[in-house]
Every structure is written in structure tokens, then in C-alpha cells.
Design a protein around this motif. Structure first.
Motif, PDB file in Angstrom:
ATOM      1  N   LEU A 258       2.665   6.342  -7.374  1.00 52.05           N
ATOM      2  CA  LEU A 258       1.217   6.142  -7.518  1.00 52.05           C
ATOM      3  C   LEU A 258       0.600   5.741  -6.178  1.00 52.05           C
ATOM      4  O   LEU A 258      -0.423   6.302  -5.749  1.00 52.05           O
ATOM      5  CB  LEU A 258       0.941   5.050  -8.575  1.00 52.05           C
ATOM      6  CG  LEU A 258      -0.499   4.569  -8.715  1.00 52.05           C
ATOM      7  CD1 LEU A 258      -1.378   5.657  -9.324  1.00 52.05           C
ATOM      8  CD2 LEU A 258      -0.571   3.318  -9.593  1.00 52.05           C
TER       9      LEU A 258
ATOM     10  N   ILE B 255       5.394   3.376  -9.608  1.00 52.78           N
ATOM     11  CA  ILE B 255       4.295   2.680  -8.912  1.00 52.78           C
ATOM     12  C   ILE B 255       4.292   3.076  -7.441  1.00 52.78           C
ATOM     13  O   ILE B 255       3.234   3.247  -6.833  1.00 52.78           O
ATOM     14  CB  ILE B 255       4.388   1.143  -9.086  1.00 52.78           C
ATOM     15  CG1 ILE B 255       4.299   0.781 -10.575  1.00 52.78           C
ATOM     16  CG2 ILE B 255       3.279   0.441  -8.299  1.00 52.78           C
ATOM     17  CD1 ILE B 255       4.327  -0.706 -10.872  1.00 52.78           C
TER      18      ILE B 255
ATOM     19  N   MET C  60      -0.467  -0.941 -13.446  1.00 46.50           N
ATOM     20  CA  MET C  60       0.024   0.079 -12.524  1.00 46.50           C
ATOM     21  C   MET C  60       1.223   0.853 -13.042  1.00 46.50           C
ATOM     22  O   MET C  60       1.402   2.007 -12.671  1.00 46.50           O
ATOM     23  CB  MET C  60       0.347  -0.547 -11.177  1.00 46.50           C
ATOM     24  CG  MET C  60      -0.914  -1.014 -10.504  1.00 46.50           C
ATOM     25  SD  MET C  60      -0.928  -0.630  -8.783  1.00 46.50           S
ATOM     26  CE  MET C  60      -2.390  -1.506  -8.294  1.00 46.50           C
TER      27      MET C  60
ATOM     28  N   ALA D 188      -3.999  -6.361  -9.459  1.00 49.40           N
ATOM     29  CA  ALA D 188      -3.252  -5.567  -8.487  1.00 49.40           C
ATOM     30  C   ALA D 188      -1.757  -5.818  -8.690  1.00 49.40           C
ATOM     31  O   ALA D 188      -1.369  -6.710  -9.429  1.00 49.40           O
ATOM     32  CB  ALA D 188      -3.673  -5.943  -7.078  1.00 49.40           C
ATOM     33  N   CYS D 189      -0.938  -5.035  -8.011  1.00 51.63           N
ATOM     34  CA  CYS D 189       0.517  -5.125  -8.189  1.00 51.63           C
ATOM     35  C   CYS D 189       1.118  -6.075  -7.163  1.00 51.63           C
ATOM     36  O   CYS D 189       0.792  -6.012  -5.985  1.00 51.63           O
ATOM     37  CB  CYS D 189       1.124  -3.741  -8.027  1.00 51.63           C
ATOM     38  SG  CYS D 189       2.906  -3.700  -8.190  1.00 51.63           S
TER      39      CYS D 189
END
Lengths: 251, 224
Positions: free
Chosen positions: A239, A236, A178, A216-217
Motif C-alpha cells: 500500500l 501495508i 491500513m 496512521a500506521c
């Protein structure tokens, strides 16, 4: 010349993508003024002289801008220093007699090709999915025909300094990409040239990122802490914001 | 429905859902903590029982309770499935790792902290929620109240210890989760983010501390 340092290296050796790898122990005498990669050059010369296979590692510019070097040194991508790539890390950051463990980037999205070299073409496919602007070719337009406020230009430039090395993926416990995707989306969506495609771009890039097998973050911040270009974690958030807004618009 | 499917399928969408449900649970914690703190008036639970009575019979609260359980269930299932899926993204693990050099341990342990909370929660619901909703143990006509039930439960030291561990897990879960939820929703601002982080840190310290003080105070007989 400064006194040579005696170092013990534990280097990951892996024949190819399919084979299982293992650590090999080596001894190298290195000058504190050498870069980490120069120390590896010395090691490889030793290996060649004794008829052994040299260690495969990626490198190109050796001045911290190409994003090719990729070594996890004692568990940290690009080693112990902040804001530094492996090629710009100097042996004076270590002590005489140290044992240094060197591993490749490890992530499902980055399969090992050989030893410390990994395949990062997943990043190329993410860029190809949307990390560009569409424009009619022709004469170069006048430099100031599209005005960009200074603070916007600065923020976009900060994101654009990402060299796509993959240290973010390598540092993340989820092998999430990410920070990389966030940097590209931030850079392009902030500038007037990138705005027309911002919504379709972010959705396409996130879809590709997920398809490449990145996680995933969890917002641990490890990526930004290890990024050699010190891309901030806020990309991020940008994003996420761009993605949510695109989805709310039915993209 | 297609409009919201990304909340269950995409990496970012799933985090958005974690953030929204997480923040609604934060709001619940504030109400729960505030009402339970009424026991500290030390009036034999008079204020607390009145508040509990209101919460149990107000139709708006009862409706919100359905939403709360829905959100909680989503947070648990999505959290577990995200955590498990993220663990598969690096099949070959690092032999040497230096996680503490670049992140906080609790930010990397949300799955474990959440699981500890889940174990605590099952026990906690059995102690109070099931007893007050589905049995007739607590009836004013019989002269037994939720406050009396608390006194009974916390006489035994074992629940007290488990509740304190539960509160500690909650503190660390919140310490990361509170500010992380805002980041997941795309809120990262040079002025507001430091404020969010400070509020989050204070919340993560005060709320679990007040919660933990309840079983301890009751067990030691400070509150009667």
C-alpha cells in the motif's frame, strides 16, 4: 455430551451510539463444543426468559467467511486463537470457571450502534472510493483471455481473502485501517484487470481512509497478528509503495 | 510544492517523512558513534580530538550538519504530532487490553521513547555541542579539548546515569524504528526484509552499547 463449563461474562452493554455504556455481569453454563456465538445465544435465551433485553451482536454465516462477527474477547479481537473469527472460536479454548470480558470493536471510525454491534459502513465508503475495477459490461470473456502468472494469482488471492471484519482496526493502537486498505489495494493492483486504475485508486482510498477518522500506521504488527484471515503485514508495505509511486506521478 | 504536501498531510505521507528522516538519523548515529569510539584508543583523546577537529572544520560536514538539524526537527515535530493525533483515533478506550499478545511494547511506545530521547538530547547538546560551538571553553590555544570536556562532564555521576538511560531509550527506539522505516517506505521482501531486521537488531544493540560504554568508562577512570 461433554460436561458443561460454568462461565462468568462481563459484557459491554450500550443502549445506542450516544449513550454511555457499561459492563453487565452474567453467568452462563456452556458446552465446550459450542462456538462463542452459540454461547451468546444461550445467554440471550436466558435473558429473554427472565424478561431482560438480549445482547445485540453481529453475526451472519457463522462459518468464518462473512466478516460480520466482531467481539473483542479479553482484549483481543476474535478472542485468543490465531486465524479464527469469533463464530469459529470454540468454548474449549476457555477453562471452566473463567471470567471472560467481551467488548465491541472500539474506534472512532466504527461507532457503536448497540451493545456489541458497531457501524462498519466506513469500510464500504472506502471501497466505494476506489476498491473496484471499471469494465465494459457485455458477454462474459473467455476465462483464459487474460493470462495471470500463478504466483501473482496466488499473492492476489491471499490478499483477497480479507473479509473486511475490522479486527485490524480493532487491534491497532491507532485504530488504523491500513491492513484492510492494504489488502484491497494489493489484490487489485496485482491483477491485470486492476492495473489501469491502480494509481488513482490508491490515492482515493487512502484519502477516504483518512477522512473516516482511522489513524496512521506505527508498524506494530498487531493487525496482522489478530487478522482472522492472517493477511500479512506486507500488504501495508505494498500500500505504501503504491501510494508513494502514485504521488510521485503527481496523482 | 503541492507535489510534496502529502508528506505533511496524508497518513502514509507523514510516515514516509518519519522513515526518511529516521534513516538519515541512523546514518548520523553511525558516524557519531564511530568518531566517539576513538576515545577507546586510550591515548588521552589524541585520535578523538583529531577526528573532532576534522568534523568541526570540514565545510562538507558543516553543511550536512544543517541538514541533520533540519531532519531532526522534522522527525521530532512530525513524530509528536503523529503520536498525539493517533491517540485521538479511539475516543472510547478498551477496558480490557492485551497488547502484549499481538505486538512488542516498544513498538507501541515510540512516542514515549522518542520523548525520553528528546529530553536526553537537550541535555547532551548543552553539554557538548553548545559548549564547543558557541562558547570559547574549548580552544586548543588554551590547551582545552572536547576530550577534556567529556572527562569533566562524566566525573559527575548524574549525567552518566542520564546518558545510560538515554542509550537504553535509543536502543528500544531503534529496535522498532530501524526495520519500521523500511516498511513505511514500502520495502517488504521475502529475502531482504529478514536481512534488514537482523541488521536493525544488531545496530540497535551495538551502537547504544558503545555509546553507553563511553560515560561509564570515563566515570570509572578506565579512559584517561
Amino acid at each position: 455430551m461433554s460436561k458443561l463449563m460454568k462461565l462468568h461474562l462481563k459484557v459491554w452493554r450500550q443502549k445506542n451510539t450516544e449513550s454511555a455504556g457499561n459492563f453487565e455481569d452474567y453467568k452462563v453454563d456452556a458446552s465446550p463444543d459450542m462456538s462463542f456465538l452459540e454461547m451468546f445465544d444461550v445467554l440471550n435465551e436466558q435473558l429473554i426468559e427472565t424478561g431482560k433485553e438480549p445482547v445485540a451482536f453481529d453475526h451472519d454465516c457463522r462459518e468464518g467467511i462473512c466478516g460480520m462477527c466482531s467481539m473483542v474477547i479479553d482484549g483481543r479481537p476474535h478472542g485468543p486463537k490465531q486465524g479464527v473469527t469469533t463464530c469459529q472460536l470454540h468454548m474449549r479454548s476457555f477453562n471452566d470457571g473463567d471470567t471472560i470480558t467481551v467488548e465491541p470493536w472500539r474506534a472512532n471510525g466504527f461507532p457503536v450502534i448497540k451493545d456489541l454491534t458497531v457501524n462498519r459502513s466506513a469500510f464500504d465508503r472506502i471501497i466505494a472510493s476506489g476498491g473496484f475495477i471499471s469494465t465494459n459490461a457485455g458477454n462474459a470473456v473467455d476465462a483464459n483471455s487474460i493470462l495471470v502468472p500463478k504466483e501473482i494469482a496466488d499473492e492476489a488471492f491471499e490478499a483477497a481473502t480479507c473479509i473486511g471484519c475490522g479486527a485490524c482496526v480493532s487491534a491497532c493502537k491507532n485504530a488504523s485501517a491500513m491492513l484492510f486498505v492494504g489488502a484491497k489495494v494489493t489484490q487489485l493492483s496485482m491483477l491485470p484487470q486492476g492495473k489501469p486504475e491502480r494509481q488513482s485508486r490508491v490515492v482515493a482510498m487512502v484519502n477516504q481512509m483518512d477522512a473516516e477518522g482511522f489513524g496512521a500506521c506505527t508498524n506494530t504488527g498487531a493487525c496482522a497478528a489478530e487478522c482472522p484471515k492472517q493477511i500479512p503485514l506486507s500488504v501495508i508495505a505494498t500500500l505504501n509503495r503504491e501510494y508513494i509511486s502514485a504521488k510521485m506521478n503527481g496523482k | 510544492m503541492k507535489l510534496f504536501s502529502f508528506l505533511f498531510t496524508s497518513s502514509i505521507g507523514r510516515k514516509v517523512l518519519m522513515a526518511v528522516t529516521g534513516l538519515s538519523l541512523v546514518a548520523f548515529l553511525l558516524v557519531h558513534c564511530g568518531i566517539n569510539a576513538c576515545i577507546f584508543f586510550n591515548d588521552s583523546g589524541k585520535t578523538f580530538n583529531a577526528a573532532a577537529e576534522f568534523m568541526a572544520h570540514n565545510w562538507l560536514i558543516r553543511t550536512a550538519e544543517v541538514g541533520l538539524f533540519g531532519g531532526l526537527l522534522i522527525h521530532i515535530i512530525q513524530g509528536l504530532s503523529l503520536s498525539l493525533s493517533n491517540q485521538t483515533k479511539r475516543k472510547e478506550k478498551y477496558r480490557a487490553s492485551a497488547g502484549d499478545a499481538n505486538s512488542k511494547w516498544y513498538s507501541r511506545s515510540m512516542g514515549i521513547l522518542g520523548s525520553l530521547l528528546l529530553i536526553f538530547l537537550v541535555m547532551h547538546l548543552k553539554h557538548f555541542w553548545v559548549v564547543s560551538r558557541f562558547t570559547d571553553a574549548i580552544q586548543e590555544t588554551k590547551g582545552s579539548t572536547l576530550f577534556d570536556e567529556m572527562i569533566i562532564v562524566f566525573t559527575d555521576p548524574l549525567p552518566v546515569i542520564i546518558y545510560v538511560i538515554g542509550c537504553l531509550s535509543l536502543a528500544y527506539h531503534l529496535l522498532h524504528g530501524f526495520q519500521s522505516a523500511f516498511q513505511s517506505l514500502g520495502i517488504n521482501h521475502p529475502v531482504y526484509t529478514p536481512i534488514i531486521k537482523s541488521v536493525g537488531n544488531a545496530f540497535s544493540l551495538i551502537v547504544p552499547l558503545v555509546f553507553a560504554a563511553m560515560p561509564i568508562a570515563m566515570h570509572l577512570g578506565w579512559i584517561k
